[in-house]
Design a protein around this motif. Structure first.
Motif, PDB file in Angstrom:
ATOM      1  N   VAL A  36       0.859  -1.194   0.000  1.00 52.02           N
ATOM      2  CA  VAL A  36       0.000   0.000   0.000  1.00 52.02           C
ATOM      3  C   VAL A  36       0.891   1.239   0.000  1.00 52.02           C
ATOM      4  O   VAL A  36       2.059   1.186   0.406  1.00 52.02           O
ATOM      5  N   LEU A  37       0.309   2.334  -0.450  1.00 46.69           N
ATOM      6  CA  LEU A  37       1.076   3.577  -0.520  1.00 46.69           C
ATOM      7  C   LEU A  37       1.166   4.200   0.871  1.00 46.69           C
ATOM      8  O   LEU A  37       0.152   4.432   1.520  1.00 46.69           O
ATOM      9  N   CYS A  38       2.377   4.463   1.327  1.00 44.42           N
ATOM     10  CA  CYS A  38       2.599   5.029   2.662  1.00 44.42           C
ATOM     11  C   CYS A  38       2.749   6.550   2.553  1.00 44.42           C
ATOM     12  O   CYS A  38       2.970   7.076   1.465  1.00 44.42           O
ATOM     13  N   PRO A  39       2.662   7.254   3.689  1.00 42.32           N
ATOM     14  CA  PRO A  39       2.704   8.721   3.636  1.00 42.32           C
ATOM     15  C   PRO A  39       3.981   9.289   3.010  1.00 42.32           C
ATOM     16  O   PRO A  39       3.978  10.416   2.532  1.00 42.32           O
ATOM     17  N   ASP A  40       5.078   8.534   3.004  1.00 46.49           N
ATOM     18  CA  ASP A  40       6.306   9.060   2.391  1.00 46.49           C
ATOM     19  C   ASP A  40       6.374   8.779   0.893  1.00 46.49           C
ATOM     20  O   ASP A  40       7.412   9.001   0.265  1.00 46.49           O
ATOM     21  N   GLY A  41       5.255   8.298   0.309  1.00 45.13           N
ATOM     22  CA  GLY A  41       5.203   8.085  -1.135  1.00 45.13           C
ATOM     23  C   GLY A  41       5.755   6.737  -1.578  1.00 45.13           C
ATOM     24  O   GLY A  41       5.842   6.467  -2.770  1.00 45.13           O
ATOM     25  N   LYS A  42       6.125   5.891  -0.622  1.00 39.92           N
ATOM     26  CA  LYS A  42       6.655   4.571  -0.981  1.00 39.92           C
ATOM     27  C   LYS A  42       5.596   3.494  -0.737  1.00 39.92           C
ATOM     28  O   LYS A  42       4.794   3.606   0.194  1.00 39.92           O
ATOM     29  N   LEU A  43       5.642   2.480  -1.569  1.00 42.31           N
ATOM     30  CA  LEU A  43       4.751   1.333  -1.390  1.00 42.31           C
ATOM     31  C   LEU A  43       5.454   0.315  -0.501  1.00 42.31           C
ATOM     32  O   LEU A  43       6.628   0.007  -0.722  1.00 42.31           O
ATOM     33  N   LYS A  79     -18.036   7.572  15.648  1.00 44.05           N
ATOM     34  CA  LYS A  79     -17.514   6.923  14.438  1.00 44.05           C
ATOM     35  C   LYS A  79     -16.096   6.409  14.704  1.00 44.05           C
ATOM     36  O   LYS A  79     -15.226   7.175  15.109  1.00 44.05           O
ATOM     37  N   VAL A  80     -15.909   5.124  14.491  1.00 43.31           N
ATOM     38  CA  VAL A  80     -14.578   4.530  14.693  1.00 43.31           C
ATOM     39  C   VAL A  80     -14.071   4.030  13.339  1.00 43.31           C
ATOM     40  O   VAL A  80     -14.745   3.239  12.671  1.00 43.31           O
ATOM     41  N   THR A  81     -12.915   4.510  12.926  1.00 47.33           N
ATOM     42  CA  THR A  81     -12.375   4.098  11.622  1.00 47.33           C
ATOM     43  C   THR A  81     -10.883   3.780  11.739  1.00 47.33           C
ATOM     44  O   THR A  81     -10.223   4.192  12.689  1.00 47.33           O
ATOM     45  N   VAL A  82     -10.391   3.061  10.737  1.00 44.19           N
ATOM     46  CA  VAL A  82      -8.945   2.809  10.635  1.00 44.19           C
ATOM     47  C   VAL A  82      -8.461   3.445   9.330  1.00 44.19           C
ATOM     48  O   VAL A  82      -9.244   3.628   8.407  1.00 44.19           O
ATOM     49  N   PRO A  83      -7.173   3.791   9.259  1.00 42.67           N
ATOM     50  CA  PRO A  83      -6.682   4.453   8.050  1.00 42.67           C
ATOM     51  C   PRO A  83      -6.698   3.542   6.821  1.00 42.67           C
ATOM     52  O   PRO A  83      -6.644   2.314   6.955  1.00 42.67           O
ATOM     53  N   ALA A  84      -6.754   4.174   5.655  1.00 39.67           N
ATOM     54  CA  ALA A  84      -6.737   3.425   4.402  1.00 39.67           C
ATOM     55  C   ALA A  84      -5.484   2.561   4.342  1.00 39.67           C
ATOM     56  O   ALA A  84      -4.387   3.036   4.659  1.00 39.67           O
ATOM     57  N   GLY A  85      -5.648   1.314   3.981  1.00 34.48           N
ATOM     58  CA  GLY A  85      -4.505   0.406   3.875  1.00 34.48           C
ATOM     59  C   GLY A  85      -3.927   0.025   5.227  1.00 34.48           C
ATOM     60  O   GLY A  85      -2.884  -0.604   5.306  1.00 34.48           O
ATOM     61  N   LEU A  86      -4.594   0.469   6.315  1.00 34.76           N
ATOM     62  CA  LEU A  86      -4.190   0.170   7.702  1.00 34.76           C
ATOM     63  C   LEU A  86      -2.829   0.762   8.061  1.00 34.76           C
ATOM     64  O   LEU A  86      -2.199   0.353   9.029  1.00 34.76           O
ATOM     65  N   GLU A  87      -2.374   1.724   7.275  1.00 33.22           N
ATOM     66  CA  GLU A  87      -1.065   2.311   7.528  1.00 33.22           C
ATOM     67  C   GLU A  87      -1.139   3.291   8.692  1.00 33.22           C
ATOM     68  O   GLU A  87      -2.053   4.123   8.751  1.00 33.22           O
ATOM     69  N   GLY A  88      -0.204   3.195   9.604  1.00 37.23           N
ATOM     70  CA  GLY A  88      -0.178   4.100  10.753  1.00 37.23           C
ATOM     71  C   GLY A  88      -0.508   3.387  12.052  1.00 37.23           C
ATOM     72  O   GLY A  88      -0.075   3.795  13.114  1.00 37.23           O
ATOM     73  N   GLY A  89      -1.282   2.313  11.940  1.00 37.88           N
ATOM     74  CA  GLY A  89      -1.530   1.477  13.107  1.00 37.88           C
ATOM     75  C   GLY A  89      -2.408   2.113  14.170  1.00 37.88           C
ATOM     76  O   GLY A  89      -2.425   1.669  15.312  1.00 37.88           O
ATOM     77  N   SER A  90      -3.153   3.156  13.799  1.00 40.98           N
ATOM     78  CA  SER A  90      -3.963   3.792  14.843  1.00 40.98           C
ATOM     79  C   SER A  90      -5.446   3.745  14.497  1.00 40.98           C
ATOM     80  O   SER A  90      -5.835   3.604  13.338  1.00 40.98           O
ATOM     81  N   LEU A  91      -6.229   3.893  15.546  1.00 38.04           N
ATOM     82  CA  LEU A  91      -7.684   3.889  15.437  1.00 38.04           C
ATOM     83  C   LEU A  91      -8.145   5.335  15.543  1.00 38.04           C
ATOM     84  O   LEU A  91      -7.668   6.075  16.402  1.00 38.04           O
TER      85      LEU A  91
END
Lengths: 363, 158
Positions: free
Chosen positions: A296-303, B103-115
């Motif tokens: 998936v695309l991460c905030p730094d622009g890398k997959l 409203k409880v959501t997770v980030p797109a692609g689950l990146e960041g690991g936070s709720l």
């Protein structure tokens, strides 16, 4: 490992008086050498012929800018405060995932810089000006540190210099087994030779022209026996069915071959690319399975592989590493604080902290 | 990557029928190529399968909804484990019975690991009620499971 045999060596006039030129002449007696007045700006000729073709000719030229730079890292990711020396540009090997395919797309010529004396003067000035700061410096950012060494003899000039520096550690990072030139030098505990490691299956499919896993480990043992510190970078880790078995076996082989107590550091990083690099990979290596990972695309622009998946991979790797080498320093390359927390249960407070830790583990 | 004629025809038919724009086309093409590379399957077979055909021919759906569902379906095939974890997290969020006020959501692609938790209150009582509801939810096993899933503790396979 595949021997390097360029079709031609193009020498910028003025470079033919240097030791690198003399070494090339001696080691590549059957390769034609062409002296030119200047290497074209932007290397449009090489760029037009493509990244893979550019690797077939070697350009020897003077480096006009600064040799030593701070590693750019990646936006928002934990940084290890690393410096890089660019003594060459591009690489004779050809990994499917190599970021240089995108980074050097407009300037892909395989170049070696002939003015090593300028490099050493610049490094000496910087190191003496900041004696209170400890530098970790690598030469493997935009080239492989050792793959060209049998032909250019670069390490014979830089290793003795860095071995005498009180505030620097030089890391030579490679996927080759070209260590012969290092073995009779005295590293004085200031040189770390490190290998990018992957299981043989990944090497066969995607690390074209590199040394095998066994060859890398044999070379590592020879360096360790010659007094060098070692590093290993499990990067890029590739996820595929049964990856666990291959990576666990590779780690077992690693720790069975070298003494982990003289390993300065290990790093882990998963396969990462950008959308642009992925397009290049599709063109150059259309059948590589690296394109099919759940990235998936991460905030730094890398997959990258989606976070829960890659955290699980890191944790498993860490468990196998800790089983064999309980106290070796392990860090993550280009990962966020959140991922550090999930893998290790902590994250470095700042880049200085990780840099200092790694410098200390160098000894 | 070069496409065989039956694959091209299948995509062309879908693009024409749903008037799919360039960006959506690119997403679909990338995902389809990567699925077939991974599974050694055929794009034409994927696009003419029952699930996609049923969505395409569903008279209750407009063009935009059909495209959305087809993309969801192809994404599900392209990222099976990611979608599986997303589904597990969605199910755990539903167990909390917090929606729609909280409203409880997770980030797109689950990146960041936070709720991410969002709620609004228009008076003090409402605020206290929602905080109480949230506090109660935080003690539930479902929340712990969500954080475990976000942290890579994926126990169930797709």
């Amino acid at each position: 490992m595949q021997a390097f045999q360029p079709e031609e060596v193009i020498v910028e006039r003025g470079s033919e008086t240097t030791s690198i030129y003399r070494n090339l002449r001696e080691k590549l007696p059957h390769v034609p050498f062409k002296i030119v007045d200047g290497v074209a700006n932007g290397d449009s000729d090489f760029s037009a012929r493509g990244f893979g073709t550019a690797k077939k000719k070697l350009v020897l030229t003077r480096h006009k800018g600064e040799f030593l730079k701070k590693c750019p890292g990646s936006d928002g990711q934990v940084c290890c405060n690393y410096f890089v020396i660019n003594f060459a540009s591009n690489c004779p090997m050809d990994c499917s995932y190599c970021y240089l395919q995108e980074y050097l797309a407009e300037n892909p010529a395989l170049k070696v810089f002939s003015n090593v004396d300028d490099l050493l003067i610049e490094a000496a000035k910087l190191l003496s000006k900041h004696r209170a700061f400890f530098f970790r410096i690598g030469t493997g950012e935009i080239t492989d540190s050792l793959a060209l060494d049998p032909y250019i003899g670069f390490t014979r000039e830089v290793v003795p210099f860095f071995a005498e520096q009180p505030n620097a550690l030089l890391e030579l990072k490679t996927k080759s087994d070209c260590v012969d030139g290092l073995l009779d030098l005295d590293p004085k505990d200031r040189i770390v030779v490190s290998w990018s490691m992957n299981p043989q299956r990944v090497i066969d499919l995607d690390e074209h022209g590199t040394a095998s896993c066994a060859e890398r480990l044999r070379a590592a043992r020879r360096c360790q026996e010659a007094g060098y510190r070692l590093g290993f970078h499990f990067d890029p880790m590739v996820e595929y069915p049964d990856w666990e078995q291959d990576y666990e076996e590779m780690l077992e082989q690693t720790f069975a071959t070298v003494d982990w107590r003289r390993i300065s550091w290990l790093s882990m990083g998963v396969l990462r690319n950008t959308p642009g690099l992925k397009r290049t990979m599709r063109d150059r290596f259309p059948s590589t399975r690296l394109l099919t990972g759940e990235q998936v695309l991460c905030p730094d622009g890398k997959l990258r592989y989606f976070q829960p998946l890659r955290v699980e991979m890191y944790r498993k790797m860490l468990g196998w590493i800790r089983r064999a080498a309980p106290t070796v320093k392990v860090y993550l390359c280009m990962e966020s604080k959140e991922v550090w927390e999930q893998v290790f249960g902590f994250a470095p407070g700042c880049e200085k902290e990780l840099g200092i830790q790694l410098a200390n583990f160098g000894f | 990557m070069s496409w065989d004629q039956p694959d091209r025809d299948a995509l062309f038919s879908l693009v024409l029928g749903l008037k799919i724009g360039e960006n959506h086309q690119r997403d679909l093409m990338d995902w389809l190529e990567e699925i077939t590379l991974r599974d050694q399957s055929k794009i034409q077979v994927l696009l003419t399968g029952k699930v996609i055909k049923d969505i395409e021919s569903d008279p209750r759906l407009g063009r935009a909804d059909k495209l959305k569902r087809i993309k969801q379906q192809v994404r599900r095939l392209r990222f099976p484990r990611l979608v599986h974890v997303e589904d597990l997290i969605r199910a755990r969020i539903q167990e909390l019975k917090l929606q729609p006020e909280i409203k409880v959501t997770v980030p797109a692609g689950l990146e960041g690991g936070s709720l991410r938790v969002e709620f609004a209150a228009s008076n003090h009582d409402q605020l206290k009620k929602q905080i109480a509801k949230l506090t109660e939810a935080a003690e539930k096993d479902s929340i712990a499971k969500i954080f475990a899933l976000l942290a890579g503790k994926i126990t169930e396979n797709p």
